[in-house]
Design a protein around this motif. Structure first.
Motif, PDB file in Angstrom:
ATOM      1  N   VAL A 109      11.919  14.502  18.721  1.00 60.75           N
ATOM      2  CA  VAL A 109      13.333  14.752  18.465  1.00 60.75           C
ATOM      3  C   VAL A 109      13.842  15.613  19.617  1.00 60.75           C
ATOM      4  N   ASN A 110      15.143  15.492  19.922  1.00 62.45           N
ATOM      5  CA  ASN A 110      15.705  16.282  21.006  1.00 62.45           C
ATOM      6  C   ASN A 110      17.166  16.620  20.718  1.00 62.45           C
ATOM      7  N   ALA A 111      17.633  17.672  21.362  1.00 65.00           N
ATOM      8  CA  ALA A 111      19.023  18.097  21.193  1.00 65.00           C
ATOM      9  C   ALA A 111      19.379  19.052  22.324  1.00 65.00           C
ATOM     10  N   GLY A 112      20.667  19.083  22.660  1.00 68.80           N
ATOM     11  CA  GLY A 112      21.105  20.017  23.691  1.00 68.80           C
ATOM     12  C   GLY A 112      22.507  19.727  24.170  1.00 68.80           C
ATOM     13  N   PRO A 113      23.025  20.581  25.049  1.00 59.77           N
ATOM     14  CA  PRO A 113      24.379  20.406  25.571  1.00 59.77           C
ATOM     15  C   PRO A 113      24.427  19.361  26.688  1.00 59.77           C
ATOM     16  N   SER A 114      25.634  18.897  26.969  1.00 62.27           N
ATOM     17  CA  SER A 114      25.828  17.952  28.063  1.00 62.27           C
ATOM     18  C   SER A 114      27.171  18.214  28.719  1.00 62.27           C
ATOM     19  N   VAL A 115      27.274  17.830  29.977  1.00 69.62           N
ATOM     20  CA  VAL A 115      28.540  17.869  30.695  1.00 69.62           C
ATOM     21  C   VAL A 115      28.656  16.574  31.488  1.00 69.62           C
ATOM     22  N   ALA A 116      29.830  15.952  31.442  1.00 71.98           N
ATOM     23  CA  ALA A 116      30.043  14.662  32.097  1.00 71.98           C
ATOM     24  C   ALA A 116      31.238  14.760  33.044  1.00 71.98           C
ATOM     25  N   TYR A 117      31.158  13.993  34.127  1.00 64.31           N
ATOM     26  CA  TYR A 117      32.219  13.953  35.135  1.00 64.31           C
ATOM     27  C   TYR A 117      32.816  12.545  35.158  1.00 64.31           C
ATOM     28  N   GLY A 118      34.119  12.455  34.883  1.00 67.29           N
ATOM     29  CA  GLY A 118      34.773  11.164  34.817  1.00 67.29           C
ATOM     30  C   GLY A 118      34.957  10.519  36.174  1.00 67.29           C
ATOM     31  N   LEU A 119      34.552   9.265  36.306  1.00 68.50           N
ATOM     32  CA  LEU A 119      34.657   8.524  37.558  1.00 68.50           C
ATOM     33  C   LEU A 119      35.879   7.611  37.607  1.00 68.50           C
ATOM     34  N   GLY A 120      36.443   7.302  36.453  1.00 71.17           N
ATOM     35  CA  GLY A 120      37.554   6.358  36.379  1.00 71.17           C
ATOM     36  C   GLY A 120      37.299   5.338  35.296  1.00 71.17           C
ATOM     37  N   ASP A 154      33.977  16.464  30.731  1.00 68.98           N
ATOM     38  CA  ASP A 154      33.794  16.244  29.298  1.00 68.98           C
ATOM     39  C   ASP A 154      32.552  16.997  28.839  1.00 68.98           C
ATOM     40  N   PHE A 155      32.752  18.099  28.119  1.00 71.23           N
ATOM     41  CA  PHE A 155      31.631  18.844  27.547  1.00 71.23           C
ATOM     42  C   PHE A 155      31.262  18.246  26.188  1.00 71.23           C
ATOM     43  N   GLY A 156      29.970  18.321  25.841  1.00 68.46           N
ATOM     44  CA  GLY A 156      29.538  17.767  24.569  1.00 68.46           C
ATOM     45  C   GLY A 156      28.171  18.261  24.174  1.00 68.46           C
ATOM     46  N   VAL A 157      27.670  17.725  23.082  1.00 69.13           N
ATOM     47  CA  VAL A 157      26.307  17.965  22.627  1.00 69.13           C
ATOM     48  C   VAL A 157      25.675  16.618  22.298  1.00 69.13           C
ATOM     49  N   VAL A 173      16.906   6.960  20.954  1.00 67.23           N
ATOM     50  CA  VAL A 173      18.186   6.768  20.267  1.00 67.23           C
ATOM     51  C   VAL A 173      18.827   8.136  20.100  1.00 67.23           C
ATOM     52  N   ARG A 174      20.083   8.261  20.519  1.00 66.16           N
ATOM     53  CA  ARG A 174      20.748   9.549  20.358  1.00 66.16           C
ATOM     54  C   ARG A 174      22.244   9.369  20.147  1.00 66.16           C
ATOM     55  N   TYR A 175      22.864  10.436  19.655  1.00 62.92           N
ATOM     56  CA  TYR A 175      24.316  10.445  19.482  1.00 62.92           C
ATOM     57  C   TYR A 175      24.906  11.539  20.359  1.00 62.92           C
ATOM     58  N   GLY A 176      25.956  11.214  21.083  1.00 65.93           N
ATOM     59  CA  GLY A 176      26.653  12.181  21.907  1.00 65.93           C
ATOM     60  C   GLY A 176      28.015  12.499  21.310  1.00 65.93           C
ATOM     61  N   LEU A 177      28.262  13.767  21.028  1.00 68.07           N
ATOM     62  CA  LEU A 177      29.514  14.207  20.428  1.00 68.07           C
ATOM     63  C   LEU A 177      30.328  14.949  21.475  1.00 68.07           C
ATOM     64  N   GLY A 178      31.428  14.348  21.923  1.00 66.02           N
ATOM     65  CA  GLY A 178      32.284  14.986  22.902  1.00 66.02           C
ATOM     66  C   GLY A 178      33.077  16.129  22.288  1.00 66.02           C
ATOM     67  N   LEU A 179      33.249  17.206  23.055  1.00 64.14           N
ATOM     68  CA  LEU A 179      33.985  18.385  22.586  1.00 64.14           C
ATOM     69  C   LEU A 179      35.302  18.580  23.338  1.00 64.14           C
ATOM     70  N   THR A 180      35.571  17.735  24.340  1.00 63.95           N
ATOM     71  CA  THR A 180      36.760  17.877  25.174  1.00 63.95           C
ATOM     72  C   THR A 180      37.678  16.682  24.991  1.00 63.95           C
ATOM     73  N   LYS A 181      38.967  16.937  24.767  1.00 68.20           N
ATOM     74  CA  LYS A 181      39.939  15.837  24.732  1.00 68.20           C
ATOM     75  C   LYS A 181      40.000  15.188  26.114  1.00 68.20           C
ATOM     76  N   ALA A 188      42.023  13.266  20.913  1.00 67.10           N
ATOM     77  CA  ALA A 188      40.891  12.351  20.746  1.00 67.10           C
ATOM     78  C   ALA A 188      39.796  12.744  21.728  1.00 67.10           C
ATOM     79  N   LYS A 189      38.548  12.612  21.289  1.00 67.52           N
ATOM     80  CA  LYS A 189      37.396  12.984  22.095  1.00 67.52           C
ATOM     81  C   LYS A 189      36.379  11.847  22.080  1.00 67.52           C
ATOM     82  N   ASN A 190      35.578  11.801  23.119  1.00 66.53           N
ATOM     83  CA  ASN A 190      34.544  10.774  23.204  1.00 66.53           C
ATOM     84  C   ASN A 190      33.432  11.010  22.189  1.00 66.53           C
ATOM     85  N   GLY A 191      32.775   9.948  21.806  1.00 67.26           N
ATOM     86  CA  GLY A 191      31.608  10.027  20.938  1.00 67.26           C
ATOM     87  C   GLY A 191      30.907   8.680  20.937  1.00 67.26           C
ATOM     88  N   GLY A 192      29.628   8.676  20.586  1.00 70.46           N
ATOM     89  CA  GLY A 192      28.956   7.390  20.501  1.00 70.46           C
ATOM     90  C   GLY A 192      27.443   7.489  20.603  1.00 70.46           C
TER      91      GLY A 192
END
Length: 204
Positions: A109-120, A154-157, A173-181, A188-192
């Motif tokens: 099992v795993n868990a932790g924070p994430s940060v994403a940079y939008g490319l377009g 886009d910050f998330g967990v 298999v994991r779920y990413g929960l976005g915390l930034t609009k 609305a925030k990303n998730g999936g």
């Protein structure tokens, strides 16, 4: 900042004595959005690929796994015979704490924070024979035919789990929960979900 660098250095020093590995991986993303303005949307399939670096924390079950991944996010929505679709492309850096169990076949099992940079990305609408599409860019602008989203970061967990089969194939298999609009104008925030297959490569 100095304390953070010291912690990172200590983790690397501890992990250097144990079996580190690089994990190239690829798979499917199943993304949607969440928030008060996200009702009536459906999940959209996309691609994800990248690599993780597994760094054991001693001889026990725990390790740290930073990753760098390309991932497609967004959603689709249908109403009155028309279908709208939003595709967003990101470079994403999750840093996961991982706990593994088992011998030949290992579950984790795993868990932790994430940060994403939008490319377009791209937004499209289709209804019968009518089709419309536009580029999506992050930042501020008012160019004709281009949709701008204000928040490029886009910050998330993330949290999930998987299995390592015979030390050779990893199914995750994991779920990413976005915390930034993704735009200040829409709540609305990303998730999936992410479904990936990887091949660990030992560095020792």
């Amino acid at each position: 900042m100095k304390k953070l660098l010291l912690v990172v250095a200590l983790i690397v020093a501890v992990g250097a004595s144990y079996a580190q590995s690089i994990i190239p991986k690829a798979g499917l993303s199943l993304s949607n959005i969440h928030g008060s303005d996200a009702s009536g949307t459906d999940s959209k399939a996309g691609l994800t690929l990248g690599a993780g670096f597994n760094l054991p924390l001693g001889k026990g079950a725990f390790s740290i796994q930073p990753e760098l991944n390309y991932i497609q996010k967004g959603f689709k929505a249908s109403e009155d015979g028309g279908t709208a679709k939003l595709n967003l492309n990101y470079l994403e850096l999750p840093v996961l704490l991982k706990a593994s169990f088992g011998d030949v076949t290992k579950f984790y099992v795993n868990a932790g924070p994430s940060v994403a940079y939008g490319l377009g990305g791209k937004v499209s609408y289709e209804e019968g024979n009518m089709k419309y599409s536009s580029k999506v860019k992050f930042g501020d602008g008012d160019d004709d035919g281009i949709v701008y989203f204000s928040n490029q970061i886009d910050f998330g967990v993330q949290f999930g789990g998987g299995v390592l089969i015979a030390g050779k194939v990893m199914v995750d298999v994991r779920y990413g929960l976005g915390l930034t609009k993704f735009t200040d104008d829409v709540k609305a925030k990303n998730g999936g979900f992410q479904f990936t297959v990887g091949v660990p490569i030992s560095l020792q």
